[in-house]
Scaffold this motif. Structure first.
Motif, PDB file in Angstrom:
ATOM      1  N   ALA A  59      -9.651   2.469   0.652  1.00 46.76           N
ATOM      2  CA  ALA A  59     -10.897   2.494  -0.118  1.00 46.76           C
ATOM      3  C   ALA A  59     -11.307   3.925  -0.457  1.00 46.76           C
ATOM      4  O   ALA A  59     -11.741   4.201  -1.585  1.00 46.76           O
ATOM      5  CB  ALA A  59     -12.011   1.793   0.656  1.00 46.76           C
ATOM      6  N   SER A  90       0.832  -1.206   0.000  1.00 40.48           N
ATOM      7  CA  SER A  90       0.000   0.000   0.000  1.00 40.48           C
ATOM      8  C   SER A  90       0.863   1.251   0.000  1.00 40.48           C
ATOM      9  O   SER A  90       0.500   2.251  -0.614  1.00 40.48           O
ATOM     10  CB  SER A  90      -0.961   0.002   1.182  1.00 40.48           C
ATOM     11  N   LYS A 107      -5.299  -0.194  -6.293  1.00 38.07           N
ATOM     12  CA  LYS A 107      -5.782  -0.124  -4.906  1.00 38.07           C
ATOM     13  C   LYS A 107      -6.926  -1.109  -4.675  1.00 38.07           C
ATOM     14  O   LYS A 107      -6.966  -1.800  -3.648  1.00 38.07           O
ATOM     15  CB  LYS A 107      -6.243   1.299  -4.575  1.00 38.07           C
ATOM     16  N   LEU A 108      -7.864  -1.174  -5.618  1.00 39.92           N
ATOM     17  CA  LEU A 108      -8.986  -2.102  -5.475  1.00 39.92           C
ATOM     18  C   LEU A 108      -8.502  -3.544  -5.456  1.00 39.92           C
ATOM     19  O   LEU A 108      -9.018  -4.367  -4.694  1.00 39.92           O
ATOM     20  CB  LEU A 108      -9.991  -1.894  -6.608  1.00 39.92           C
ATOM     21  N   ARG A 109      -7.516  -3.837  -6.261  1.00 40.87           N
ATOM     22  CA  ARG A 109      -6.961  -5.191  -6.272  1.00 40.87           C
ATOM     23  C   ARG A 109      -6.343  -5.523  -4.914  1.00 40.87           C
ATOM     24  O   ARG A 109      -6.508  -6.626  -4.407  1.00 40.87           O
ATOM     25  CB  ARG A 109      -5.925  -5.303  -7.387  1.00 40.87           C
ATOM     26  N   ARG A 130      -8.136  -0.428   5.940  1.00 39.47           N
ATOM     27  CA  ARG A 130      -8.788  -0.682   4.646  1.00 39.47           C
ATOM     28  C   ARG A 130      -9.671   0.494   4.215  1.00 39.47           C
ATOM     29  O   ARG A 130      -9.664   0.852   3.040  1.00 39.47           O
ATOM     30  CB  ARG A 130      -9.591  -1.975   4.717  1.00 39.47           C
ATOM     31  N   LEU A 150      -7.254  -4.184  -2.075  1.00 37.69           N
ATOM     32  CA  LEU A 150      -8.375  -4.315  -1.139  1.00 37.69           C
ATOM     33  C   LEU A 150      -9.058  -5.674  -1.265  1.00 37.69           C
ATOM     34  O   LEU A 150      -9.484  -6.251  -0.266  1.00 37.69           O
ATOM     35  CB  LEU A 150      -9.398  -3.205  -1.371  1.00 37.69           C
ATOM     36  N   ARG A 151      -9.156  -6.204  -2.462  1.00 35.78           N
ATOM     37  CA  ARG A 151      -9.826  -7.481  -2.697  1.00 35.78           C
ATOM     38  C   ARG A 151      -8.955  -8.668  -2.317  1.00 35.78           C
ATOM     39  O   ARG A 151      -9.447  -9.789  -2.206  1.00 35.78           O
ATOM     40  CB  ARG A 151     -10.234  -7.598  -4.161  1.00 35.78           C
ATOM     41  N   SER A 152      -7.658  -8.434  -2.080  1.00 33.04           N
ATOM     42  CA  SER A 152      -6.770  -9.548  -1.788  1.00 33.04           C
ATOM     43  C   SER A 152      -6.961 -10.102  -0.381  1.00 33.04           C
ATOM     44  O   SER A 152      -6.418 -11.135  -0.048  1.00 33.04           O
ATOM     45  CB  SER A 152      -5.304  -9.121  -1.982  1.00 33.04           C
ATOM     46  N   GLY A 153      -7.712  -9.412   0.438  1.00 30.40           N
ATOM     47  CA  GLY A 153      -8.002  -9.911   1.787  1.00 30.40           C
ATOM     48  C   GLY A 153      -7.203  -9.195   2.843  1.00 30.40           C
ATOM     49  O   GLY A 153      -6.153  -8.630   2.571  1.00 30.40           O
ATOM     50  N   THR A 191      -3.128  -9.352   3.528  1.00 31.26           N
ATOM     51  CA  THR A 191      -2.481  -9.986   2.390  1.00 31.26           C
ATOM     52  C   THR A 191      -1.723  -8.939   1.591  1.00 31.26           C
ATOM     53  O   THR A 191      -2.236  -7.873   1.323  1.00 31.26           O
ATOM     54  CB  THR A 191      -3.529 -10.651   1.471  1.00 31.26           C
TER      55      THR A 191
END
Length: 141
Positions: A81, A7, A127-129, A77, A131-134, A137
């Motif tokens: 976001a 990040s 960034k969204l990717r 997070r 966030l979606r990685s858990g 992670t």
């Protein structure tokens, strides 16, 4: 919380893009107004160079906030976001303005705006990717 290793990279790249886009508005708002919006002395009743100077201030300040967030050991997070939502807003706003007032922008100004919008969209998707990685992670960069 998201590991700050990935990040931080994303936020620093975003900060660099925001600063690079904001500095011309701070340093040379009259030139920028002529480059982007030739012949447009005012926008919504405000002097175009003044609006671009103020936008430059906001972008450089936002770049500073992104840098501050990038040095935290872990990033919440919702913070990531919110910055992704801001990226989406920038991209949508850019295309709405260009589509609504195409004759107001110079050809090179539209190219510059499209390049910045594309870069911003890619950063937002990155960034969204993440966030979606858990939670917790890290993503390969």
């Amino acid at each position: 919380m998201i590991s700050n290793a990935r990040s931080a990279t994303i936020l620093r790249i975003d900060a660099a893009l925001c600063a690079a886009c904001g500095l011309p508005g701070l340093i040379a708002p009259t030139w920028l107004a002529g480059f982007l919006l030739p012949g447009q002395e005012t926008v919504l009743g405000f002097a175009t160079p003044t609006l671009l100077w103020e936008l430059g201030i906001l972008l450089v300040a936002y770049a500073g906030l992104l840098l501050l967030a990038s040095v935290r050991p872990a990033l919440d997070r919702p913070v990531l976001a919110i910055t992704a939502i801001a990226d989406a807003g920038w991209v949508i706003g850019t295309f709405v303005l260009v589509a609504a007032f195409p004759a107001s922008f110079s050809a090179w100004g539209m190219v510059a705006l499209a390049v910045v919008a594309l870069d911003t969209a890619l950063i937002g998707l990155w960034k969204l990717r993440l966030l979606r990685s858990g939670p917790g992670t890290a993503l390969a960069v």
